[in-house]
Design an enzyme around this catalytic site. Structure first.
Site, PDB file in Angstrom:
ATOM      1  N   CYS A 244       1.206  13.611 -20.599  1.00 22.53           N
ATOM      2  CA  CYS A 244       1.252  13.441 -22.054  1.00 22.53           C
ATOM      3  C   CYS A 244       2.164  12.276 -22.459  1.00 22.53           C
ATOM      4  O   CYS A 244       3.102  11.941 -21.746  1.00 22.53           O
ATOM      5  CB  CYS A 244       1.783  14.701 -22.702  1.00 22.53           C
ATOM      6  SG  CYS A 244       0.904  16.167 -22.195  1.00 22.53           S
TER       7      CYS A 244
ATOM      8  N   ARG B 182      -0.573   6.678 -18.745  1.00 20.92           N
ATOM      9  CA  ARG B 182      -0.044   7.947 -18.247  1.00 20.92           C
ATOM     10  C   ARG B 182      -1.160   8.958 -17.996  1.00 20.92           C
ATOM     11  O   ARG B 182      -0.921   9.995 -17.392  1.00 20.92           O
ATOM     12  CB  ARG B 182       0.958   8.520 -19.258  1.00 20.92           C
ATOM     13  CG  ARG B 182       2.212   7.684 -19.392  1.00 20.92           C
ATOM     14  CD  ARG B 182       3.000   8.074 -20.610  1.00 20.92           C
ATOM     15  NE  ARG B 182       3.586   9.390 -20.488  1.00 20.92           N
ATOM     16  CZ  ARG B 182       4.825   9.639 -20.088  1.00 20.92           C
ATOM     17  NH1 ARG B 182       5.605   8.653 -19.750  1.00 20.92           N
ATOM     18  NH2 ARG B 182       5.294  10.858 -20.026  1.00 20.92           N
TER      19      ARG B 182
ATOM     20  N   TRP C   8      -2.450  15.644 -21.786  1.00 21.54           N
ATOM     21  CA  TRP C   8      -3.083  15.890 -20.477  1.00 21.54           C
ATOM     22  C   TRP C   8      -3.011  17.393 -20.279  1.00 21.54           C
ATOM     23  O   TRP C   8      -1.913  17.961 -20.166  1.00 21.54           O
ATOM     24  CB  TRP C   8      -2.305  15.156 -19.394  1.00 21.54           C
ATOM     25  CG  TRP C   8      -2.923  15.228 -18.039  1.00 21.54           C
ATOM     26  CD1 TRP C   8      -4.081  14.646 -17.620  1.00 21.54           C
ATOM     27  CD2 TRP C   8      -2.393  15.911 -16.902  1.00 21.54           C
ATOM     28  NE1 TRP C   8      -4.293  14.924 -16.298  1.00 21.54           N
ATOM     29  CE2 TRP C   8      -3.291  15.690 -15.826  1.00 21.54           C
ATOM     30  CE3 TRP C   8      -1.251  16.689 -16.664  1.00 21.54           C
ATOM     31  CZ2 TRP C   8      -3.081  16.221 -14.551  1.00 21.54           C
ATOM     32  CZ3 TRP C   8      -1.040  17.208 -15.405  1.00 21.54           C
ATOM     33  CH2 TRP C   8      -1.957  16.969 -14.365  1.00 21.54           C
TER      34      TRP C   8
ATOM     35  N   ASN D 248       5.826  17.275 -24.795  1.00 19.74           N
ATOM     36  CA  ASN D 248       5.479  17.073 -23.381  1.00 19.74           C
ATOM     37  C   ASN D 248       6.248  18.109 -22.571  1.00 19.74           C
ATOM     38  O   ASN D 248       7.407  18.393 -22.869  1.00 19.74           O
ATOM     39  CB  ASN D 248       5.931  15.695 -22.882  1.00 19.74           C
ATOM     40  CG  ASN D 248       5.134  14.571 -23.480  1.00 19.74           C
ATOM     41  OD1 ASN D 248       4.182  14.801 -24.215  1.00 19.74           O
ATOM     42  ND2 ASN D 248       5.522  13.351 -23.176  1.00 19.74           N
ATOM     43  N   GLY D 249       5.628  18.611 -21.511  1.00 19.89           N
ATOM     44  CA  GLY D 249       6.313  19.595 -20.667  1.00 19.89           C
ATOM     45  C   GLY D 249       5.630  20.955 -20.753  1.00 19.89           C
ATOM     46  O   GLY D 249       4.492  21.049 -21.226  1.00 19.89           O
TER      47      GLY D 249
ATOM     48  N   GLU E 257      -2.442   6.701   3.693  1.00 24.22           N
ATOM     49  CA  GLU E 257      -2.344   6.062   2.379  1.00 24.22           C
ATOM     50  C   GLU E 257      -3.670   5.376   2.013  1.00 24.22           C
ATOM     51  O   GLU E 257      -4.125   5.449   0.866  1.00 24.22           O
ATOM     52  CB  GLU E 257      -1.174   5.062   2.378  1.00 24.22           C
ATOM     53  CG  GLU E 257      -1.021   4.220   1.124  1.00 24.22           C
ATOM     54  CD  GLU E 257      -0.824   5.017  -0.159  1.00 24.22           C
ATOM     55  OE1 GLU E 257      -0.668   6.242  -0.108  1.00 24.22           O
ATOM     56  OE2 GLU E 257      -0.869   4.391  -1.228  1.00 24.22           O
TER      57      GLU E 257
ATOM     58  N   LYS F  38      -5.936   6.278  -1.275  1.00 26.68           N
ATOM     59  CA  LYS F  38      -6.332   5.265  -2.269  1.00 26.68           C
ATOM     60  C   LYS F  38      -7.836   5.304  -2.504  1.00 26.68           C
ATOM     61  O   LYS F  38      -8.301   5.273  -3.631  1.00 26.68           O
ATOM     62  CB  LYS F  38      -5.966   3.892  -1.763  1.00 26.68           C
ATOM     63  CG  LYS F  38      -4.810   3.074  -2.118  1.00 26.68           C
ATOM     64  CD  LYS F  38      -3.952   3.150  -3.278  1.00 26.68           C
ATOM     65  CE  LYS F  38      -3.405   4.474  -3.720  1.00 26.68           C
ATOM     66  NZ  LYS F  38      -1.995   4.655  -3.573  1.00 26.68           N
TER      67      LYS F  38
ATOM     68  N   GLU G 256      -8.897   8.530  -4.342  1.00 27.25           N
ATOM     69  CA  GLU G 256      -8.339   8.599  -5.688  1.00 27.25           C
ATOM     70  C   GLU G 256      -9.114   7.766  -6.704  1.00 27.25           C
ATOM     71  O   GLU G 256      -9.364   8.226  -7.818  1.00 27.25           O
ATOM     72  CB  GLU G 256      -6.889   8.104  -5.589  1.00 27.25           C
ATOM     73  CG  GLU G 256      -6.075   8.204  -6.834  1.00 27.25           C
ATOM     74  CD  GLU G 256      -4.652   7.705  -6.592  1.00 27.25           C
ATOM     75  OE1 GLU G 256      -4.412   6.952  -5.624  1.00 27.25           O
ATOM     76  OE2 GLU G 256      -3.789   8.065  -7.401  1.00 27.25           O
TER      77      GLU G 256
ATOM     78  N   HIS H 233     -10.662  16.095  19.272  1.00 26.72           N
ATOM     79  CA  HIS H 233     -10.334  17.514  19.097  1.00 26.72           C
ATOM     80  C   HIS H 233     -11.048  18.107  17.887  1.00 26.72           C
ATOM     81  O   HIS H 233     -10.660  19.158  17.397  1.00 26.72           O
ATOM     82  CB  HIS H 233      -8.821  17.684  18.992  1.00 26.72           C
ATOM     83  CG  HIS H 233      -8.112  17.228  20.231  1.00 26.72           C
ATOM     84  ND1 HIS H 233      -8.158  17.919  21.416  1.00 26.72           N
ATOM     85  CD2 HIS H 233      -7.408  16.090  20.486  1.00 26.72           C
ATOM     86  CE1 HIS H 233      -7.489  17.255  22.350  1.00 26.72           C
ATOM     87  NE2 HIS H 233      -7.022  16.135  21.800  1.00 26.72           N
TER      88      HIS H 233
ATOM     89  N   LYS I 225      -0.559   9.452 -14.157  1.00 27.19           N
ATOM     90  CA  LYS I 225       0.396   8.569 -13.493  1.00 27.19           C
ATOM     91  C   LYS I 225       1.682   9.312 -13.148  1.00 27.19           C
ATOM     92  O   LYS I 225       2.241   9.142 -12.085  1.00 27.19           O
ATOM     93  CB  LYS I 225       0.707   7.376 -14.392  1.00 27.19           C
ATOM     94  CG  LYS I 225       1.677   6.364 -13.788  1.00 27.19           C
ATOM     95  CD  LYS I 225       1.072   5.705 -12.573  1.00 27.19           C
ATOM     96  CE  LYS I 225       2.018   4.755 -11.865  1.00 27.19           C
ATOM     97  NZ  LYS I 225       1.546   4.447 -10.505  1.00 27.19           N
TER      98      LYS I 225
HETATM   99  O1  M6R Z   1       6.011   8.912  -9.402  1.00 24.51           O
HETATM  100  P1  M6R Z   1       5.916   9.456  -8.020  1.00 24.51           P
HETATM  101  O2  M6R Z   1       6.052   8.403  -6.961  1.00 24.51           O
HETATM  102  O3  M6R Z   1       6.873  10.596  -7.771  1.00 24.51           O
HETATM  103  O4  M6R Z   1       4.446  10.026  -7.909  1.00 24.51           O
HETATM  104  C1  M6R Z   1       4.032  10.707  -6.766  1.00 24.51           C
HETATM  105  C2  M6R Z   1       2.529  10.828  -6.719  1.00 24.51           C
HETATM  106  O5  M6R Z   1       2.050  11.538  -7.821  1.00 24.51           O
HETATM  107  C3  M6R Z   1       1.853   9.449  -6.692  1.00 24.51           C
HETATM  108  O6  M6R Z   1       2.317   8.662  -5.632  1.00 24.51           O
HETATM  109  C4  M6R Z   1       0.311   9.605  -6.545  1.00 24.51           C
HETATM  110  O7  M6R Z   1      -0.001  10.135  -5.309  1.00 24.51           O
HETATM  111  C5  M6R Z   1      -0.361   8.262  -6.778  1.00 24.51           C
HETATM  112  N1  M6R Z   1      -1.286   8.385  -7.843  1.00 24.51           N
HETATM  113  C6  M6R Z   1      -1.134   7.764  -5.608  1.00 24.51           C
HETATM  114  O8  M6R Z   1      -1.720   6.526  -5.842  1.00 24.51           O
END
Ligand code: M6R
Length: 609
Positions: free
Chosen positions: A2, A27, A74, A100-101, A482, A486, A489, A505, A604
């Site tokens: 949010c 965000r 959100w 927010n929260g 990673e 990516k 995602e 395996h 984000k």
């Molecule tokens: O702000 P942060 O680094 O703590 O966020 C952690 C994850 O939410 C963040 O890295 C997420 O996995 C990314 N969207 C990946 O691209």
């Protein structure tokens, strides 16, 4: 996650709120809304979907409000909908609240409020807030907010607008960020700095429990008992353009291309030019404390966790201390063997990730010293850690983390070198070789970005795939994780990363004709083994794109496509290897018409559990 904006002053309120919300789009959100004090009432407009839906709703209307609040939501409690969107109001429409929260005790509060005759319209936890205001209001909004927050358990950044006091906005935070923007004859509120930058660079960053009483003429900050708090102004130095796309089609692409600069910034001022030793003045641990560390824990989420995996390799290699690594949401509940002899490193781009923050708090409760690696100055994690190492990547707007990851890797290396220096575990020549290579990384990343045609060809052929596999050994395996994250995602292709030695395996059963396999073969000591693993998948007719260091032999003979990377120290290879994987994910997502910067279902900054 949010976003909140608020404005009070002489200028037209609606455009300021909408522009602020636009700046917070990164965000992630599913609905948006605003509330204004208009004539004899509070007017609320809210719509599910993107901001354009709200703009459409407001189109053609005239407003003369002097104050307003806005929100991008959100969903957590209650699905995305017009009704569940913020702002929320009380029964008589005298208070409007954006939040927010999560109000953790909202259910008993709601039951009590219903028993007192209040009528609820939404499924949200937030709606208890305006009803509590209505219940407790006795003519003073600040006092009412103070009374309301005494009833709350959970996290909140909230801003309240009251019909009876149209000349003020009252805001409060607990475990969720909130910033006051200081103007001349006008003032602003926002959950994040980019929403303020086109109006002011002077801010108050609110701390937990602080209440801001905001009028056009000034801002008074009080603690939860009503005592005045003397705040110092935080002057934001970011350029406004830095927080915008700067000519690229997407923030993600811009951020990928910012990595050469970001990597240099991360190093800047941290290597003594004479001794070429790492100097981390932000870390206040004494040499004795460093020598007494018995065990290191690293904890983080998502991409930051993947950076931690690399950190474990680097620190164990350089410092010879055992390092445990955990996903923060697991760490906080697994009763970890953390104590006063432990150093806990938390990694978080945003510095606001709820699970990472909770892991930090749990570690401190157990007596450990906590070192935070974060990108956001004055974030919650930065404020609560004992020591901080900022990544200096600049604002990262795309949901998919790129420059934050590579700068986190750089920080891991800095930490490893720093600890190794104090503990005397690294020969001087090795230290110098690593530092020499660290200084060249920015240029090497630039060279990779200029020469990635192999990826375009691969994307042309495989954008229609629904599965992909990433394989690697040692550090390459961590980077494969990673790369797979990516791709999943942002392109929604199902991607899995495997330690290449594990294929036989189980996973080999999934390797059939034409399945794309991205094979990372940058680790010299494991190179021959990787070549064998590539042969294994080729024997099942997979199509292989291999990433190997310049000069690697034989890889052309076994892989269908090969991307050569500039050679570097093996511990630093992940910084280079990940770059083509970021581009691969990006180009796949574009080819598949995906929303690159705001992938579905993701946010984000994940400030709720
Ligand atoms: O702000 P942060 O680094 O703590 O966020 C952690 C994850 O939410 C963040 O890295 C997420 O996995 C990314 N969207 C990946 O691209």
């Amino acid at each position: 996650m949010c976003g909140i904006v608020g404005y009070i002053g002489p200028r037209p309120v609606v455009p300021i709120l909408l522009d602020g919300l636009k700046k917070l789009e990164y965000r992630g959100y599913d609905s948006s809304g605003i509330a204004l004090t208009e004539g004899n009432g509070i007017e609320v407009f809210k719509r599910q979907g993107k901001l354009d839906a709200l703009r459409e709703e407001l189109n053609g209307r005239e407003f003369c409000a002097a104050a307003g609040i806005g929100h991008t939501r959100w969903a957590t409690h209650g699905r995305p909908s017009d009704i569940n969107a913020h702002p929320h109001t009380d029964c008589q429409g005298r208070f409007a609240v954006v939040h927010n929260g999560i109000i953790e005790n909202y259910l008993p509060l709601k039951e009590w409020l219903i028993s007192m005759g209040h009528i609820f319209r939404s499924e949200t936890d937030t709606e208890v807030l305006p009803h509590l205001m209505e219940e407790f209001y006795e003519g003073d909004l600040v006092r009412t907010v103070m009374r309301v927050i005494r009833k709350l358990e959970g996290s909140y950044a909230m801003v309240v607008l009251a019909l009876d006091e149209p000349g003020r906005l009252v805001a409060v935070r607990q475990d969720s960020p909130l910033v006051v923007g200081l103007g001349e004859g006008e003032n602003f509120l926002a959950s994040d700095i980019p929403a303020l930058l086109c109006h002011t660079r002077n801010t108050y960053i609110l701390e937990d429990g602080e209440i801001a009483d905001v009028t056009p003429e000034g801002v008074a900050v009080l603690d939860r008992d009503g005592r005045k708090v003397e705040k110092s102004v935080f002057h934001v130095k970011w350029e406004a353009a830095q927080a915008e796309k700067g000519g690229y089609d997407h923030f993600m692409l811009k951020e990928i291309y910012e990595q050469p600069r970001a990597l240099k910034d991360t190093l800047s001022g941290r290597i003594d030019p004479d001794s070429s030793r790492v100097v981390l003045s932000e870390i206040r641990m004494t040499p004795e404390q460093v020598r007494n560390i018995k065990k290191i824990f690293i904890t983080a989420c998502g991409t930051a966790y993947h950076a931690g995996l690399v950190g474990k390799h680097i620190i164990e290699k350089l410092v010879r201390i055992p390092v445990e690594i955990d996903i923060a949401s697991e760490f906080r509940y697994r009763d970890p063997l953390v104590d006063g002899d432990s150093l806990v490193i938390v990694v978080s781009q945003s510095g606001e990730t709820a699970d990472t923050l909770a892991a930090l708090r749990e570690s401190r409760r157990r007596g450990a010293r906590v070192l935070a690696v974060t990108n956001v100055v004055d974030s919650s994690i930065a404020r609560e850690a004992d020591d901080i190492l900022y990544t200096w990547a600049g604002p990262e707007i795309a949901v998919a983390s790129t420059k934050a990851y590579t700068t986190q890797l750089m920080c891991m290396c800095l930490i490893g070198l720093y600890l190794a220096d104090i503990r005397g575990t690294l020969p001087e020549a090795e230290r110098k070789a690593i530092i020499r290579e660290m200084r060249k990384l920015g240029d090497k990343v630039r060279a990779i970005l200029e020469n990635c045609n192999v990826i375009d060809r691969f994307v042309q052929d495989y954008a229609g795939s629904e599965n992909a596999f990433f394989i690697g050994r040692g550090l390459d395996h961590t980077v494969a994780m990673e790369g797979a994250l990516k791709l999943k995602e942002i392109s929604y292709i199902h991607a899995e990363a495997y330690a290449a030695g594990e294929l036989k395996h189980g996973t080999l059963a999934l390797i059939v004709k034409g399945v794309p396999v991205i094979a990372l073969a940058t680790q010299q000591d494991l190179y021959e083994k990787m070549v064998s693993n590539i042969k294994e998948v080729k024997a099942r007719e997979a199509t292989v794109m291999a990433l190997a260091m310049n000069g690697a032999k034989d890889v052309e003979k076994v892989a269908d496509h090969v991307l050569h990377l500039p050679s570097t120290h093996p511990l630093l290879a992940p910084v280079l290897t990940v770059v083509p994987l970021q581009l691969l994910a990006y180009r796949m997502a574009v080819a598949r018409n995906c929303d690159v910067d705001q992938p579905r279902n993701l946010a984000k900054s994940v400030t709720v559990e």
